[in-house]
Scaffold this active site. Structure first.
Site, PDB file in Angstrom:
ATOM      1  N   ASN A   9      -0.582  -4.381  -6.011  1.00  0.00           N
ATOM      2  CA  ASN A   9       0.739  -4.494  -6.076  1.00  0.00           C
ATOM      3  C   ASN A   9       1.291  -5.890  -6.538  1.00  0.00           C
ATOM      4  O   ASN A   9       1.173  -6.741  -5.842  1.00  0.00           O
ATOM      5  CB  ASN A   9       1.464  -4.147  -4.482  1.00  0.00           C
ATOM      6  CG  ASN A   9       2.984  -4.433  -4.401  1.00  0.00           C
ATOM      7  OD1 ASN A   9       3.655  -4.459  -5.418  1.00  0.00           O
ATOM      8  ND2 ASN A   9       3.297  -4.555  -3.209  1.00  0.00           N
ATOM      9  N   TRP A  10       1.692  -5.705  -8.071  1.00  0.00           N
ATOM     10  CA  TRP A  10       2.146  -6.773  -8.523  1.00  0.00           C
ATOM     11  C   TRP A  10       3.638  -7.590  -8.216  1.00  0.00           C
ATOM     12  O   TRP A  10       3.625  -8.763  -8.530  1.00  0.00           O
ATOM     13  CB  TRP A  10       1.999  -6.621 -10.062  1.00  0.00           C
ATOM     14  CG  TRP A  10       0.690  -6.456 -10.717  1.00  0.00           C
ATOM     15  CD1 TRP A  10      -0.507  -6.466  -9.922  1.00  0.00           C
ATOM     16  CD2 TRP A  10       0.413  -6.285 -12.034  1.00  0.00           C
ATOM     17  NE1 TRP A  10      -1.455  -6.341 -10.873  1.00  0.00           N
ATOM     18  CE2 TRP A  10      -1.162  -6.127 -12.147  1.00  0.00           C
ATOM     19  CE3 TRP A  10       1.087  -6.396 -13.144  1.00  0.00           C
ATOM     20  CZ2 TRP A  10      -1.652  -5.729 -13.353  1.00  0.00           C
ATOM     21  CZ3 TRP A  10       0.425  -6.011 -14.456  1.00  0.00           C
ATOM     22  CH2 TRP A  10      -0.886  -5.838 -14.428  1.00  0.00           C
ATOM     23  N   LYS A  11       4.146  -6.724  -7.327  1.00  0.00           N
ATOM     24  CA  LYS A  11       5.410  -7.209  -6.708  1.00  0.00           C
ATOM     25  C   LYS A  11       6.208  -7.715  -8.186  1.00  0.00           C
ATOM     26  O   LYS A  11       6.416  -7.103  -9.322  1.00  0.00           O
ATOM     27  CB  LYS A  11       5.458  -8.326  -5.831  1.00  0.00           C
ATOM     28  CG  LYS A  11       4.652  -7.708  -4.692  1.00  0.00           C
ATOM     29  CD  LYS A  11       4.729  -8.595  -3.502  1.00  0.00           C
ATOM     30  CE  LYS A  11       3.584  -7.996  -2.351  1.00  0.00           C
ATOM     31  NZ  LYS A  11       3.522  -8.679  -1.148  1.00  0.00           N
ATOM     32  N   GLU A  98       8.719  -5.196   2.120  1.00  0.00           N
ATOM     33  CA  GLU A  98       9.511  -6.028   1.453  1.00  0.00           C
ATOM     34  C   GLU A  98      10.837  -5.341   1.122  1.00  0.00           C
ATOM     35  O   GLU A  98      12.096  -5.816   1.086  1.00  0.00           O
ATOM     36  CB  GLU A  98       9.010  -6.692   0.378  1.00  0.00           C
ATOM     37  CG  GLU A  98       8.166  -7.912   0.589  1.00  0.00           C
ATOM     38  CD  GLU A  98       6.893  -8.157  -0.068  1.00  0.00           C
ATOM     39  OE1 GLU A  98       7.036  -7.928  -1.545  1.00  0.00           O
ATOM     40  OE2 GLU A  98       6.089  -8.872   0.338  1.00  0.00           O
ATOM     41  N   GLU A 168       0.271  -1.747   6.678  1.00  0.00           N
ATOM     42  CA  GLU A 168       0.295  -3.392   6.111  1.00  0.00           C
ATOM     43  C   GLU A 168       1.404  -4.011   7.372  1.00  0.00           C
ATOM     44  O   GLU A 168       2.478  -3.941   7.470  1.00  0.00           O
ATOM     45  CB  GLU A 168       1.193  -3.350   4.858  1.00  0.00           C
ATOM     46  CG  GLU A 168       0.631  -2.719   3.645  1.00  0.00           C
ATOM     47  CD  GLU A 168       1.034  -3.402   2.404  1.00  0.00           C
ATOM     48  OE1 GLU A 168       0.110  -3.757   1.735  1.00  0.00           O
ATOM     49  OE2 GLU A 168       2.031  -3.346   1.789  1.00  0.00           O
ATOM     50  N   GLY A 174       1.212 -11.697   2.444  1.00  0.00           N
ATOM     51  CA  GLY A 174       1.580 -13.052   1.784  1.00  0.00           C
ATOM     52  C   GLY A 174       1.387 -14.320   2.640  1.00  0.00           C
ATOM     53  O   GLY A 174       1.784 -15.266   2.238  1.00  0.00           O
ATOM     54  N   SER A 214      -2.948  -9.841   2.747  1.00  0.00           N
ATOM     55  CA  SER A 214      -3.858 -11.072   2.733  1.00  0.00           C
ATOM     56  C   SER A 214      -5.415 -10.514   2.237  1.00  0.00           C
ATOM     57  O   SER A 214      -6.139 -11.352   2.739  1.00  0.00           O
ATOM     58  CB  SER A 214      -3.716 -12.132   3.808  1.00  0.00           C
ATOM     59  OG  SER A 214      -2.471 -12.526   3.679  1.00  0.00           O
ATOM     60  N   GLY A 235      -1.831  -7.502  -2.596  1.00  0.00           N
ATOM     61  CA  GLY A 235      -0.762  -8.182  -3.423  1.00  0.00           C
ATOM     62  C   GLY A 235      -1.165  -9.305  -4.173  1.00  0.00           C
ATOM     63  O   GLY A 235      -1.503  -9.369  -5.421  1.00  0.00           O
ATOM     64  N   GLY A 236      -0.999 -10.482  -3.709  1.00  0.00           N
ATOM     65  CA  GLY A 236      -1.306 -11.873  -4.138  1.00  0.00           C
ATOM     66  C   GLY A 236      -2.629 -11.861  -4.847  1.00  0.00           C
ATOM     67  O   GLY A 236      -2.664 -12.372  -6.063  1.00  0.00           O
TER      68      GLY A 236
HETATM   69  P1  PGA Z   1      -0.556  -9.783   0.129  1.00  0.00           P
HETATM   70  O1  PGA Z   1       0.265  -8.484  -0.103  1.00  0.00           O
HETATM   71  O2  PGA Z   1      -1.989  -9.231  -0.611  1.00  0.00           O
HETATM   72  O3  PGA Z   1      -0.162 -10.734  -0.709  1.00  0.00           O
HETATM   73  O4  PGA Z   1      -0.510 -10.050   1.473  1.00  0.00           O
HETATM   74  C1  PGA Z   1       0.006  -7.146   0.117  1.00  0.00           C
HETATM   75  C2  PGA Z   1       1.204  -6.268  -0.025  1.00  0.00           C
HETATM   76  O5  PGA Z   1       2.451  -6.816   0.323  1.00  0.00           O
HETATM   77  O6  PGA Z   1       1.124  -5.047  -0.189  1.00  0.00           O
END
Ligand code: PGA
Length: 260
Positions: A9-11, A98, A168, A174, A214, A235-236
């Protein structure tokens, strides 16, 4: 046996289509024709077309990060399921925390979106998870259970076979704080028991439930080895090809060994 499914998930990253194409190219090269672990990339919607071009002749899926429940009409700034399919999407993330917390998206809206995604033949990745305050108040199961029930309301067992879930915990997203494998497995087992109750054993044993929060190359193997964790929503760490490929490789190693 459920296959592991790792989605990035590149956001709201990276900043340019050039950088998005470069990231997708690097992931594509690393994955090659490997299909023992399923992989998908979820870039910002303005980059979907460009990333779709890169992913030609690759088993990697393409996902959007959100969609609207209506098929068309006066919904400024929104995208429909059929538009996402037209842009090359196979998947769509729904109800990410989010959006639930930052944009006040409700489980009822997620439910509408889920039905529209299935009608458009997209594979939805439905996110659920508790906040830190809820966890500390020992309300994790209650919150996750209610989100699950409300988000999946009205679906048949057959429709549920085409749905992916992502647990999640909001406090782990994050933040660098990951749920321990035991904490995550507890909630995943609870989610599966609810799926069993609502949709029956056959469906519960088939549905993929990803863990997100994370996830990194260093912690991925221990999480992915848990019996009810079937992949991760990253994500990150999905923004660096080497890290994302490290997580996929951890998944391949777990797959090769088989689950305990
Ligand atoms: P993160 O995000 O790996 O940066 O914690 C995960 C997500 O929001 O899907």
């Amino acid at each position: 046996m459920r296959p592991l499914f790792i989605a990035g998930n590149w956001k709201m990253n990276p900043g340019t289509s050039e950088a998005a194409v470069a990231l997708a190219e690097a992931v594509k090269a690393g994955v090659g024709q490997e299909t023992r672990v399923r992989v998908a990339l979820c870039p910002p919607s303005v980059f979907l077309n460009a990333v779709d071009g890169v992913l030609e002749n690759s088993p990697i899926g393409l996902g959007a990060q959100n969609m609207h429940w209506k098929a068309d009409g006066a919904y400024t700034g929104e995208l429909s399921g059929s538009m996402l399919v037209d842009a090359g999407c196979t998947h769509v993330i729904l109800g990410h925390s989010e959006r639930r917390h930052g944009m006040h998206e409700t489980s009822q809206e997620v439910n509408e979106k889920l039905k529209a995604a299935l009608a458009a033949k997209l594979i939805p990745i439905v996110c659920i998870g508790e906040t830190l305050v809820e966890r500390e108040a020992h309300k994790t199961d209650e919150v996750v259970g209610t989100q699950l029930e409300e988000s999946l309301k009205g679906l048949t067992a057959e429709e549920m076979n085409g749905v992916v879930l992502a647990y999640e915990p909001v406090w782990a997203i994050g933040t660098g704080k990951t749920a321990t494998p035991a904490q995550a497995q507890h909630v995943h087992a609870f989610i599966r028991s609810m799926l069993r109750e609502i949709f029956g054993e056959a469906t519960a044993s088939r549905v993929i439930v990803q863990y997100g929060g994370s996830v990194k190359p260093e912690n991925a193997a221990d999480l992915l080895a848990c019996p009810d964790i079937d992949g991760s929503l990253v994500g990150g760490a999905s923004l660096k090809a080497a890290d994302f490929l490290g997580i996929i490789n951890a998944g391949l190693a777990v797959t090769a060994k088989g689950k305990a």
